[in-house]
Design a protein around this motif. Structure first.
Motif, PDB file in Angstrom:
ATOM      1  N   SER A 159       0.841  -1.209   0.000  1.00 56.85           N
ATOM      2  CA  SER A 159       0.000   0.000   0.000  1.00 56.85           C
ATOM      3  C   SER A 159       0.868   1.248   0.000  1.00 56.85           C
ATOM      4  O   SER A 159       0.604   2.207  -0.743  1.00 56.85           O
ATOM      5  N   TYR A 160       1.911   1.257   0.810  1.00 56.71           N
ATOM      6  CA  TYR A 160       2.856   2.389   0.817  1.00 56.71           C
ATOM      7  C   TYR A 160       3.513   2.538  -0.559  1.00 56.71           C
ATOM      8  O   TYR A 160       3.648   3.655  -1.073  1.00 56.71           O
ATOM      9  N   HIS A 161       3.927   1.418  -1.127  1.00 53.90           N
ATOM     10  CA  HIS A 161       4.603   1.461  -2.428  1.00 53.90           C
ATOM     11  C   HIS A 161       3.665   1.993  -3.514  1.00 53.90           C
ATOM     12  O   HIS A 161       4.073   2.821  -4.349  1.00 53.90           O
ATOM     13  N   ASN A 162       2.399   1.559  -3.509  1.00 52.04           N
ATOM     14  CA  ASN A 162       1.439   2.023  -4.510  1.00 52.04           C
ATOM     15  C   ASN A 162       1.179   3.525  -4.408  1.00 52.04           C
ATOM     16  O   ASN A 162       0.809   4.168  -5.394  1.00 52.04           O
ATOM     17  N   LEU A 163       1.379   4.061  -3.214  1.00 53.91           N
ATOM     18  CA  LEU A 163       1.218   5.509  -3.026  1.00 53.91           C
ATOM     19  C   LEU A 163       2.452   6.277  -3.488  1.00 53.91           C
ATOM     20  O   LEU A 163       2.457   7.509  -3.477  1.00 53.91           O
ATOM     21  N   GLY A 164       3.492   5.532  -3.864  1.00 55.53           N
ATOM     22  CA  GLY A 164       4.688   6.170  -4.425  1.00 55.53           C
ATOM     23  C   GLY A 164       5.903   6.127  -3.532  1.00 55.53           C
ATOM     24  O   GLY A 164       6.927   6.746  -3.844  1.00 55.53           O
ATOM     25  N   LEU A 165       5.831   5.367  -2.430  1.00 57.10           N
ATOM     26  CA  LEU A 165       6.965   5.286  -1.515  1.00 57.10           C
ATOM     27  C   LEU A 165       7.802   4.040  -1.802  1.00 57.10           C
ATOM     28  O   LEU A 165       7.472   3.250  -2.688  1.00 57.10           O
ATOM     29  N   ALA A 166       8.867   3.862  -1.041  1.00 58.56           N
ATOM     30  CA  ALA A 166       9.800   2.763  -1.276  1.00 58.56           C
ATOM     31  C   ALA A 166       9.090   1.414  -1.198  1.00 58.56           C
ATOM     32  O   ALA A 166       8.074   1.248  -0.514  1.00 58.56           O
ATOM     33  N   ASN A 167       9.668   0.446  -1.893  1.00 63.50           N
ATOM     34  CA  ASN A 167       9.074  -0.890  -1.986  1.00 63.50           C
ATOM     35  C   ASN A 167       9.726  -1.821  -0.965  1.00 63.50           C
ATOM     36  O   ASN A 167      10.716  -2.482  -1.249  1.00 63.50           O
ATOM     37  N   TYR A 168       9.178  -1.870   0.251  1.00 65.48           N
ATOM     38  CA  TYR A 168       9.726  -2.713   1.316  1.00 65.48           C
ATOM     39  C   TYR A 168       9.117  -4.111   1.259  1.00 65.48           C
ATOM     40  O   TYR A 168       8.031  -4.326   0.708  1.00 65.48           O
ATOM     41  N   GLU A 169       9.818  -5.064   1.870  1.00 69.74           N
ATOM     42  CA  GLU A 169       9.307  -6.430   1.952  1.00 69.74           C
ATOM     43  C   GLU A 169       8.047  -6.488   2.811  1.00 69.74           C
ATOM     44  O   GLU A 169       7.077  -7.167   2.473  1.00 69.74           O
ATOM     45  N   ALA A 170       8.059  -5.777   3.933  1.00 74.18           N
ATOM     46  CA  ALA A 170       6.919  -5.794   4.857  1.00 74.18           C
ATOM     47  C   ALA A 170       6.998  -4.558   5.749  1.00 74.18           C
ATOM     48  O   ALA A 170       8.064  -3.953   5.905  1.00 74.18           O
ATOM     49  N   ILE A 171       5.861  -4.199   6.328  1.00 77.18           N
ATOM     50  CA  ILE A 171       5.808  -3.077   7.262  1.00 77.18           C
ATOM     51  C   ILE A 171       4.890  -3.436   8.421  1.00 77.18           C
ATOM     52  O   ILE A 171       3.774  -3.931   8.207  1.00 77.18           O
ATOM     53  N   GLU A 172       5.367  -3.190   9.649  1.00 76.35           N
ATOM     54  CA  GLU A 172       4.514  -3.264  10.831  1.00 76.35           C
ATOM     55  C   GLU A 172       4.076  -1.848  11.184  1.00 76.35           C
ATOM     56  O   GLU A 172       4.894  -0.926  11.177  1.00 76.35           O
ATOM     57  N   ALA A 173       2.801  -1.688  11.504  1.00 78.12           N
ATOM     58  CA  ALA A 173       2.228  -0.354  11.654  1.00 78.12           C
ATOM     59  C   ALA A 173       1.765  -0.089  13.083  1.00 78.12           C
ATOM     60  O   ALA A 173       1.308  -0.996  13.787  1.00 78.12           O
ATOM     61  N   PHE A 174       1.864   1.187  13.478  1.00 76.37           N
ATOM     62  CA  PHE A 174       1.498   1.594  14.834  1.00 76.37           C
ATOM     63  C   PHE A 174       0.789   2.947  14.801  1.00 76.37           C
ATOM     64  O   PHE A 174       1.050   3.781  13.930  1.00 76.37           O
TER      65      PHE A 174
END
Length: 639
Positions: free
Chosen positions: A619-634
């Motif tokens: 979702s972050y990548h589709n918004l134009g940010l870096a393409n990470y393997e995974a993200i934990e959110a807080f």
């Protein structure tokens, strides 16, 4: 003018909807409406005929009716009730029986004559059901019809047990339950395999004859189906949409259940908005996903053609808005969940100082820590913070009975191997084996069984925390008393639960608290545990100075993820870190393969966690940010 504004705001909604702040306030309003009907009928010397529902939704309504009876003299002597449904087959004294539910939650506490109570009979021979259903309909007609029918809604869109495919003119009948309905009921029955496949239910046509219909729904779990029922096309695949055809229906919702309705979720599509920072961020992320473009590629035309012309006019041009939102998202991303030492923290989610923080991770169940934030947990330890983990409950209801026998067999064999007497263990084994063989769904376990299940979860939690890098003295087992009932319905929270939590917080004096903010947990344990933490920290904030520098971060678990626009700290994980997190989850062997209470998601917990984390990264990548393997959110809790 106000009327026109209201119509504009609700133009997507195809039936009347009232939204209240929370379940409690909404339930009180519904109870008062029921009381008004009862009193008006009483004044005229007539019977009030009520259609009643079961399940979690109407419980607080019944609590308020009981209060009105006991404290304000509301009498039920002139009330006749007809319940919507009952499982089939079902004995009335079974824990899952709606007869027992109604007795415990309403009838035993008010003065209603027993002969005025009508509930579908789950004990009938199959050959007698058709006649019973005709008589049920006839009896409703003979007493003058239903003055009011209250309803809940299932995630299939069922009302009563009218599952997808039900006809709008259907009457009381025997039905087959949808698989999702049975999964949702599985905890009540100790597993889906124990849930009856059939039920007797009032039909949609029967419900429609009521002079008033109120459908109630609470929590975000119900939000998707509420949106379909209120705004969707009329369809047999969502039976609640048939209510759009009725002129006497009203939906009563709390804010969470209403949250996906257009006027709340995307209000810019129905009215002019007051564009604050949070609303702009949410709208731009929505637009990016809607048109399938990264944020920085959105144009004024995209804004204008998707209901956001007002935003572009007031705050534009579009590119300036895009950059601001993009920067906000970028600043949520950090590889330093405990704060980066000796760095400018102006645009970082966590403080730089103190460089070494005391962090405590509260885990409602013994595996929520590693499932929900295992990567962040490991990184906090690796980066030198003083990390503690606190397991709030034993999780002793979520272990298979066969595991209990297996562990006792191991203990017997081990003791034999070292020459110890195994007589006592063998006697315990025989006693437990007999109990399990005769155990019915949701029977309360023997104390020895509860203890063994708790020991199993405890050893797994220790293994997971050690794998994350903790020393044993930083691993805490709280065993909060509210949970230790052996039953699916837990005891109310008491002062002791809060006191235990306060004492641990006073001992650690954390700079960071991580707590489960996953309130979609179908078992309700997460929100109970969160509220205990909140009460404890709020009390301590009145007297203890260290609390002023203590931040509370919420994580989410196996059931859902935060919306992107709400995320305030996003911790990216490399492929190696994802693998380490998986190994930590694997330490919880009793929850692998098929856990006792998987909810309606058939995936294993580690699979859910990995896929959720990778979806957040995508979702972050589709918004134009870096393409990470995974993200934990807080998300940070604001005191």
């Amino acid at each position: 003018m106000a009327r026109l504004n209201l119509l504009e705001e609700t133009r997507f909604e195809k039936l009347p909807v009232k939204v209240y702040k929370d379940e409690q306030s909404a339930s009180v309003k519904v109870a008062k409406r029921i009381a008004k009907i009862i009193n008006k009928k009483q004044e005229k010397g007539k019977k009030a005929v009520l259609g009643l529902a079961t399940g979690a939704t109407p419980v607080k309504v019944y609590e308020e009716l009981i209060r009105l009876h006991k404290e304000e003299g509301l009498s039920f002597k002139n009330v006749i009730t007809f319940n919507l449904d009952e499982y089939y087959p079902m004995q009335p004294d079974e824990n899952q029986s709606y007869v027992k539910f109604m007795d415990e939650n309403l009838f035993n506490h008010v003065d209603i004559p027993r002969e005025n109570i009508n509930i579908p009979d789950g004990t009938l021979d199959k050959d007698d059901i058709a006649d019973f259903c005709l008589n049920y309909e006839r009896k409703i007609t003979e007493v003058g019809g239903l003055d009011l029918q209250i309803l809940g809604i299932g995630r299939t869109g069922h009302i009563g047990f009218n599952e997808p495919g039900s006809a709008p003119n259907s009457g009381t009948r025997l039905v087959t339950l949808d698989d999702l309905t049975r999964r949702d009921a599985s905890r009540d029955f100790g597993g889906k395999e124990n849930v009856p496949t059939k039920a007797i239910t009032m039909g949609i046509g029967t419900i429609f004859k009521a002079r008033e219909i109120i459908l109630m729904a609470w929590s975000k779990k119900k939000a998707p189906i509420i949106k379909k029922a209120v705004e969707g096309e009329i369809s047999g695949s969502v039976p609640a949409t048939y209510l759009q055809l009725n002129d006497h229906v009203e939906f009563i919702l709390d804010e969470d259940a209403a949250s996906e309705l257009t006027r709340f979720d995307t209000p810019w599509l129905v009215k002019d908005c007051s564009w604050d920072k949070a609303q702009i961020k949410k709208a731009v992320i929505w637009l990016s996903n809607e048109v399938g473009k990264p944020i920085l590629k959105l144009t004024d035309e995209d804004y204008n053609s998707h209901g956001m012309a007002q935003l572009a006019t007031e705050k534009g041009p579009a590119y300036n808005i895009n950059i601001d939102v993009f920067n906000q998202l970028q600043h949520t991303i950090t590889g330093w969940p405990g704060g980066k030492p000796n760095a400018d923290d102006t645009q970082r989610p966590e403080r730089a100082e103190p460089a070494k923080k005391r962090s405590i991770i509260f885990s409602p169940h013994p595996d929520d820590d590693v499932i929900s934030m295992g990567g962040t947990f490991i990184r906090l330890v690796d980066q030198g913070h003083d990390v503690h983990v606190a397991y709030q409950t034993s999780g002793n209801t979520a272990v298979w009975d066969t595991d209990v026998l297996r562990y006792i067999e191991f203990a017997i064999d081990f003791n034999r191997s070292i020459g110890e007497d195994t007589t006592k263990l063998e006697k315990i084994y025989d006693n437990i084996d007999t109990f399990i063989a005769e155990k019915r769904p949701n029977d309360i376990d023997l104390r020895e069984i509860m203890d063994i299940k708790g020991f199993i979860r405890k050893t797994e939690a220790i293994a997971g925390a050690r794998y994350a890098g903790l020393e044993d003295e930083n691993i805490h087992f709280m065993a909060l008393p509210f949970y230790e009932t052996g039953k699916k319905v837990k005891s109310p929270v008491t002062e002791e639960d809060v006191k235990i939590t306060m004492e641990l917080l006073q001992k650690v004096k954390p700079h960071q608290i991580f707590a489960a903010g996953d309130f979609a947990d179908p078992h309700g344990t997460h929100i109970v545990c969160f509220n205990i933490i909140l009460e404890a920290i709020n009390r301590l904030r009145k007297t203890e100075e260290w609390t002023k520098d203590c931040w509370l971060w919420m994580y989410r678990g196996a059931w859902q993820e935060f919306d992107i626009h709400d995320i305030e700290m996003a911790v990216p994980l490399s492929p190696q870190e994802v693998a380490r997190k998986r190994e930590a989850i694997f330490k919880h062997q009793s929850q692998k393969d098929t856990p006792v209470f998987p909810g309606d998601d058939e995936r294993e917990f580690w699979v859910r966690a990995e896929e959720r984390n990778s979806e957040t990264a995508l979702s972050y990548h589709n918004l134009g940010l870096a393409n990470y393997e995974a993200i934990e959110a807080f998300v940070r809790w604001k005191f």
